[in-house]
Design a protein around this motif. Sequence first.
Motif, mmCIF file in Angstrom:
data_model
loop_
_atom_site.group_PDB
_atom_site.id
_atom_site.type_symbol
_atom_site.label_atom_id
_atom_site.label_comp_id
_atom_site.label_asym_id
_atom_site.label_seq_id
_atom_site.Cartn_x
_atom_site.Cartn_y
_atom_site.Cartn_z
ATOM 1 N N VAL A 30 0.094 8.965 0.413
ATOM 2 C CA VAL A 30 0.802 8.020 1.264
ATOM 3 C C VAL A 30 1.781 8.793 2.140
ATOM 4 O O VAL A 30 2.316 9.833 1.732
ATOM 5 C CB VAL A 30 1.565 6.946 0.454
ATOM 6 N N VAL A 69 6.345 3.071 2.660
ATOM 7 C CA VAL A 69 5.015 3.589 2.962
ATOM 8 C C VAL A 69 4.651 3.221 4.396
ATOM 9 O O VAL A 69 4.589 2.045 4.760
ATOM 10 C CB VAL A 69 3.961 3.030 1.987
ATOM 11 N N GLU A 71 1.851 4.888 6.053
ATOM 12 C CA GLU A 71 0.396 4.941 6.077
ATOM 13 C C GLU A 71 -0.096 5.180 4.659
ATOM 14 O O GLU A 71 0.588 5.810 3.855
ATOM 15 C CB GLU A 71 -0.103 6.076 6.982
ATOM 16 N N ALA A 72 -1.289 4.695 4.347
ATOM 17 C CA ALA A 72 -1.881 4.893 3.031
ATOM 18 C C ALA A 72 -3.294 5.447 3.192
ATOM 19 O O ALA A 72 -4.118 4.861 3.895
ATOM 20 C CB ALA A 72 -1.906 3.589 2.240
ATOM 21 N N ALA A 76 -5.222 5.430 -2.242
ATOM 22 C CA ALA A 76 -3.800 5.483 -2.585
ATOM 23 C C ALA A 76 -3.390 4.257 -3.397
ATOM 24 O O ALA A 76 -3.973 3.174 -3.260
ATOM 25 C CB ALA A 76 -2.949 5.584 -1.328
ATOM 26 N N TYR A 78 -0.582 2.576 -3.237
ATOM 27 C CA TYR A 78 0.360 1.680 -2.572
ATOM 28 C C TYR A 78 -0.157 1.259 -1.207
ATOM 29 O O TYR A 78 -1.021 1.919 -0.626
ATOM 30 C CB TYR A 78 1.729 2.348 -2.432
ATOM 31 N N GLU A 79 0.414 0.180 -0.718
ATOM 32 C CA GLU A 79 0.026 -0.339 0.590
ATOM 33 C C GLU A 79 1.157 -0.121 1.590
ATOM 34 O O GLU A 79 2.315 0.083 1.215
ATOM 35 C CB GLU A 79 -0.296 -1.838 0.490
ATOM 36 N N SER A 105 -0.051 9.684 -4.079
ATOM 37 C CA SER A 105 0.568 8.401 -4.410
ATOM 38 C C SER A 105 0.978 8.306 -5.877
ATOM 39 O O SER A 105 1.851 7.512 -6.226
ATOM 40 C CB SER A 105 -0.368 7.248 -4.052
#
Length: 311
Positions: A30, A69, A71-72, A76, A78-79, A105
């Motif tokens: 992330v 975050v 970008e993911a 990954a 997470y969002e 992540s």
Amino acid sequence: MRAAIQKSFGGPEVLEVTEVAKPELLSGEVLVRVHASSVNPVDVAVRSGAFPLLGQPPFGVGWDISGVVEEAGPGARYEVGEEVFGMPFFPRAATGYAEYVATPSRQVARKPAALSHVEAAALPLAALTAWQGLVDRAGVKAGDRVLIHRAAGGVGHLAVQIAKARGAYVIALASAGKHDYLRELGADEVIDYRTTDFTEAVQDIDIVFDSVADGERSLSVLKPGGVLVSILEHMKPELAAAVQAAGRRFAGVSVEPDYAALEAIAELADAGLLRPTIAESLPLEDAGKAHELVASGQLVGKVVLTVDATE
């Protein structure tokens, strides 16, 4: 993006905020838009060259981050938009004093909702050190008698709270002016190490959390089967051998990224059982001043850099 980079070893003045390329993501990573990054003693030692952990400059120091975050990457955890905190890559370079940090992540966790980004950034390296020593290695539990060196320091004040949250009886070593503060954190006893020899004041200790490299004397207060947790002498085999020969257990700790422990730490924070003390909060451009404050060794709690990300 802006980042504090050094091109040589030296004093705090070698830290220069400059424009560098934003990190590119790999799968499972992330990109964190950093709101805050804290300064630890290891940062100071690496910057000066006293602890050449990252090889020769140029590089950026700093590991503790809290942010959002941006970008993911594929896979990954997470969002985009989630708030996270962590200590990416340690002991390799993370360049944490920056507007953006790319991290696996699984090396960050969701930020405690009860804490600001400044407070959350103060936790990872110090709280993970305390958690991995007290909980993972020593198995601290209700009723244990725990002696904590440098109890009002960046790691120590979190170790006090973690030990108390696990039900331990905490004996804190610190100068007299910090005793009321430590009692507020939950310490059951406080001892002024400047006027009192702790080896004469306490005995039958289950766990010593040693952050001052005083392992030989700490060993003398441990009960049979007790645990000596050392964060500075973890690579000292003669100390480990002496502890084992005495019928005690040696637990050397070299902190590492650990999202599961970060999640447990966040739970304590959200339950009101763990809160970092912020000694100073400074802008990224004052990274050098932040290093001076940490190097002084006189602060209670943590120094944090605030970062405003720009495109």
